[in-house]
Design a protein around this motif. Structure first.
Motif, PDB file in Angstrom:
ATOM      1  N   GLY A  91      46.426  46.826  45.751  1.00 16.98           N
ATOM      2  CA  GLY A  91      46.642  45.747  45.143  1.00 16.98           C
ATOM      3  C   GLY A  91      45.372  45.355  44.132  1.00 16.98           C
ATOM      4  N   VAL A  92      43.908  45.424  45.139  1.00 15.31           N
ATOM      5  CA  VAL A  92      42.718  44.636  44.853  1.00 15.31           C
ATOM      6  C   VAL A  92      42.495  45.695  43.727  1.00 15.31           C
ATOM      7  CG1 VAL A  92      40.333  44.096  45.402  1.00 15.31           C
ATOM      8  CG2 VAL A  92      42.266  43.488  47.305  1.00 15.31           C
ATOM      9  N   TRP A  93      42.610  47.030  43.967  1.00 11.68           N
ATOM     10  CA  TRP A  93      41.940  48.067  43.030  1.00 11.68           C
ATOM     11  C   TRP A  93      42.601  47.831  42.110  1.00 11.68           C
ATOM     12  CZ3 TRP A  93      44.163  51.620  39.552  1.00 11.68           C
ATOM     13  CH2 TRP A  93      43.307  52.678  39.261  1.00 11.68           C
ATOM     14  N   VAL A  94      44.573  47.765  41.753  1.00 19.47           N
ATOM     15  CA  VAL A  94      44.815  47.384  40.571  1.00 19.47           C
ATOM     16  C   VAL A  94      44.136  46.281  39.600  1.00 19.47           C
ATOM     17  CG1 VAL A  94      46.718  46.920  39.565  1.00 19.47           C
ATOM     18  CG2 VAL A  94      46.526  48.457  40.938  1.00 19.47           C
ATOM     19  N   PHE A  95      43.944  45.332  41.156  1.00 16.98           N
ATOM     20  CA  PHE A  95      43.402  43.346  40.270  1.00 16.98           C
ATOM     21  C   PHE A  95      42.460  43.754  39.396  1.00 16.98           C
ATOM     22  CE2 PHE A  95      40.960  40.391  40.205  1.00 16.98           C
ATOM     23  CZ  PHE A  95      41.476  38.832  40.156  1.00 16.98           C
ATOM     24  N   PHE A  96      41.425  44.813  39.523  1.00 17.03           N
ATOM     25  CA  PHE A  96      40.058  44.871  39.410  1.00 17.03           C
ATOM     26  C   PHE A  96      40.248  45.925  37.963  1.00 17.03           C
ATOM     27  CE2 PHE A  96      38.265  42.512  43.092  1.00 17.03           C
ATOM     28  CZ  PHE A  96      37.394  42.290  42.375  1.00 17.03           C
ATOM     29  N   GLN A  97      41.271  46.590  38.106  1.00 13.89           N
ATOM     30  CA  GLN A  97      40.710  47.271  37.017  1.00 13.89           C
ATOM     31  C   GLN A  97      41.518  46.626  35.850  1.00 13.89           C
ATOM     32  OE1 GLN A  97      44.620  49.337  36.246  1.00 13.89           O
ATOM     33  NE2 GLN A  97      43.751  49.939  34.576  1.00 13.89           N
ATOM     34  N   ALA A  98      42.289  45.514  36.173  1.00 14.19           N
ATOM     35  CA  ALA A  98      43.193  45.242  35.134  1.00 14.19           C
ATOM     36  C   ALA A  98      42.579  43.632  34.675  1.00 14.19           C
ATOM     37  CB  ALA A  98      44.384  44.044  35.526  1.00 14.19           C
ATOM     38  N   ALA A  99      41.615  43.088  34.860  1.00  7.94           N
ATOM     39  CA  ALA A  99      40.615  42.005  34.893  1.00  7.94           C
ATOM     40  C   ALA A  99      38.939  42.313  34.223  1.00  7.94           C
ATOM     41  CB  ALA A  99      39.943  41.768  36.764  1.00  7.94           C
ATOM     42  N   VAL A 100      39.258  43.932  34.162  1.00  2.00           N
ATOM     43  CA  VAL A 100      38.193  44.845  33.129  1.00  2.00           C
ATOM     44  C   VAL A 100      37.983  44.417  31.769  1.00  2.00           C
ATOM     45  CG1 VAL A 100      36.788  46.261  32.770  1.00  2.00           C
ATOM     46  CG2 VAL A 100      36.525  45.533  34.666  1.00  2.00           C
ATOM     47  N   ALA A 101      39.947  44.638  31.241  1.00  2.00           N
ATOM     48  CA  ALA A 101      40.276  44.896  30.360  1.00  2.00           C
ATOM     49  C   ALA A 101      39.657  43.686  28.979  1.00  2.00           C
ATOM     50  CB  ALA A 101      41.505  45.336  30.639  1.00  2.00           C
ATOM     51  N   PHE A 102      40.445  42.720  29.394  1.00  2.00           N
ATOM     52  CA  PHE A 102      39.634  42.042  28.070  1.00  2.00           C
ATOM     53  C   PHE A 102      37.816  41.686  27.782  1.00  2.00           C
ATOM     54  CE2 PHE A 102      39.047  37.680  26.100  1.00  2.00           C
ATOM     55  CZ  PHE A 102      39.572  37.902  25.237  1.00  2.00           C
ATOM     56  N   PRO A 103      37.340  41.546  28.802  1.00  2.64           N
ATOM     57  CA  PRO A 103      35.833  41.446  28.527  1.00  2.64           C
ATOM     58  C   PRO A 103      35.370  42.835  28.257  1.00  2.64           C
ATOM     59  CG  PRO A 103      35.952  41.684  31.291  1.00  2.64           C
ATOM     60  CD  PRO A 103      38.014  40.909  30.220  1.00  2.64           C
ATOM     61  N   ASN A 136      42.608  42.108  22.128  1.00  4.25           N
ATOM     62  CA  ASN A 136      44.578  41.968  22.151  1.00  4.25           C
ATOM     63  C   ASN A 136      45.478  42.512  23.037  1.00  4.25           C
ATOM     64  OD1 ASN A 136      43.972  39.971  20.007  1.00  4.25           O
ATOM     65  ND2 ASN A 136      44.467  41.472  18.391  1.00  4.25           N
ATOM     66  N   TYR A 137      45.074  44.084  23.068  1.00  6.55           N
ATOM     67  CA  TYR A 137      45.378  44.815  24.745  1.00  6.55           C
ATOM     68  C   TYR A 137      45.870  44.454  25.579  1.00  6.55           C
ATOM     69  CZ  TYR A 137      47.805  48.445  27.020  1.00  6.55           C
ATOM     70  OH  TYR A 137      48.928  49.652  27.863  1.00  6.55           O
ATOM     71  N   GLY A 138      44.114  43.770  25.872  1.00  4.90           N
ATOM     72  CA  GLY A 138      43.099  43.007  27.135  1.00  4.90           C
ATOM     73  C   GLY A 138      44.024  42.243  27.678  1.00  4.90           C
TER      74      GLY A 138
END
Length: 463
Positions: A81-93, A390-392
């Motif tokens: 779950g933490v891996w997925v969290f940070f994988q998604a967190a990077v998308a927008f920035p 936008n996709y981020g």
């Protein structure tokens, strides 16, 4: 100034349609890249395969990691779950940095490679679970986020007239690239050899990301294929049908403008639901199969089938969406994902192995197909120039879904058992299908007709 913003020696024109959207035409893909644009599909696809094992094969390594490091099984599920969290967190920035020119595609890929290596090293040598949360959960997750965001958004820029199938193909690499590692982690890795297996896998996948990313390059802003007229129906029947079913955005939306349309919030919620269900299946299907009494090799086969169909389904649904429309396909896959959860549970309770394998595959298709639809729809709705940002915003739903699908899923599974957990998962996906029905493209009515007309098309020459 980045290499992608440098002017070429080839003349180009900027055409403006009646809605004010600008198209840069004249330069070929070979003029910009030095090679055909298909390489900006092949190389991102290879890189996506390299990062997929961290998510899709992780559950297959869960037992060995828990035994080798004396971890509680809940630690392992929360680690995913933490891996997925940070994988998604990077998308927008990452998207904002990419679009500003501060983060070239090649640099983003090198950061992704570094994160991949750190993740596998931490799993192999961690002295404490906290180190694994940092090395694998945070650094590997962020690295995968850089790779994912770069690969998916680049394809839409190079294929603005036919993005569905191409985006789906590249997105598919994020699933079926894990297939060999599912078997390695489940059947070959144990507490005596896990370190060298993890190190070899990490080094190999890191090298793949480096080699693929070295050749990445974005097209110029507003670039459009020279052989496709953006103001008139194209001659290519595939492009003509795709543009009819999925017309390009009426203009290029900034993230703030995209958010104000209200569509981003709906897409965010729908992706949250489907991604939570998808990650729940990745994390707990092995447990469901083990509880049904299926042999470990069979369970690994089921997970491999899930990953294969998850990946190939992304390409297939992307191709179908070019033919029949992005929204129609999106609604369909939500219902497929939901119903397959019920069927998977029923087959496990009945001890029916063939049906378990079948519905595992169907579940994989539904879980994977949502992502390329959302990526392509984001570009369809809001344009390509700010697509990474936008996709981020849409993809940031995985910040929650990773923790919900894996961590909270473990709590629900423990409290309600497999029956309650899988029924809840299926119901969430079905609900998301109903919600997605309200989506419409900004600037167009529900029939696709433009409602924001501006002056007539303008053509101006540029060098």
């Amino acid at each position: 100034m980045t290499t992608t913003d440098l002017p070429t020696s080839v003349p180009y024109r900027e055409l403006t349609d009646k809605n004010g959207r600008v198209y840069r035409v004249g330069e070929t893909d070979v003029d910009i890249l030095g090679r055909k644009r298909k390489w900006m599909v092949i190389l991102p696809w290879v890189a996506m395969m390299a990062i997929s094992s961290a998510e899709y094969a992780f559950a297959s390594a869960e037992e060995t990691l828990a035994a080798a490091h004396s971890w509680n099984h809940l630690h392992v599920f929360w680690l995913l779950g933490v891996w997925v969290f940070f994988q998604a967190a990077v998308a927008f920035p990452a998207g904002k940095l990419r679009e500003s020119g501060k983060l070239p595609a090649r640099t983003a890929m090198m950061l992704g490679a570094l994160g991949t290596l750190l993740g596998y090293l931490s799993l192999a040598y961690t002295p404490h679970v906290i180190v694994a949360y940092l090395g694998f959960g945070m650094f590997s997750g962020m690295g995968a986020g850089f790779v994912y965001a770069t690969c998916v958004n680049m394809v839409g820029k190079w294929y603005p007239e036919r993005k569905g199938g191409k985006t789906g193909f590249v997105n598919g690499g994020f699933a079926y690239g894990s297939v060999p590692f599912v078997f390695i982690f489940k059947n070959q890795m144990d507490t005596t050899n896990f370190r060298w297996i993890l190190i070899l896998v990490g080094l190999f996948l890191t090298a793949v990301v480096i080699v693929a990313g070295y050749f990445f390059k974005d097209p110029p802003k507003n670039w459009w294929p020279h052989n496709v007229d953006p103001l008139n129906p194209p001659d290519d029947p595939r492009a003509r049908r795709s543009l009819k079913k999925n017309p390009p955005s009426v203009r290029q939306y900034t993230p703030k403008e995209a958010w104000k349309t209200g569509r981003v919030a709906i897409m965010w919620f729908c992706l949250l639901c489907s991604s939570s269900v998808n990650i729940f299946g990745i994390a707990f299907q092995v447990k469901l199969g083990d509880g049904a009494g299926f042999a470990g090799g069979i369970v690994a086969t089921a997970m491999a089938l899930k990953a294969v169909v998850n990946g190939t389904g992304r390409g297939v649904i992307g191709w179908l969406s070019d033919l029949y429309g992005r929204k129609q396909c999106l609604v369909t896959v939500f219902f497929i994902l939901g119903i397959s959860q019920y069927a998977l549970l029923a087959s496990a309770n009945a001890g029916n192995l063939p049906l378990f394998l079948l519905f595992s595959s169907i579940s994989g298709f539904g879980g994977g197909a949502v992502f390329p639809m959302m990526a392509a729809m984001t570009a369809d709705y809001f344009g390509e120039n700010n697509n990474a940002s936008n996709y981020g915003m849409v993809y940031s739903s995985k910040l929650v879904s990773g923790l919900a699908g894996s961590g909270l899923g473990a709590l629900v599974y423990g409290a309600w058992g497999a029956n309650g957990a899988f029924i809840l998962a299926g119901s969430i996906a079905v609900f998301a299908g109903f919600v997605s029905m309200v989506l419409t493209q900004p600037g167009r009515d529900k029939n696709g007709k433009k409602i924001e007309p501006n002056p007539n098309p303008i053509s101006r020459e540029a060098m």
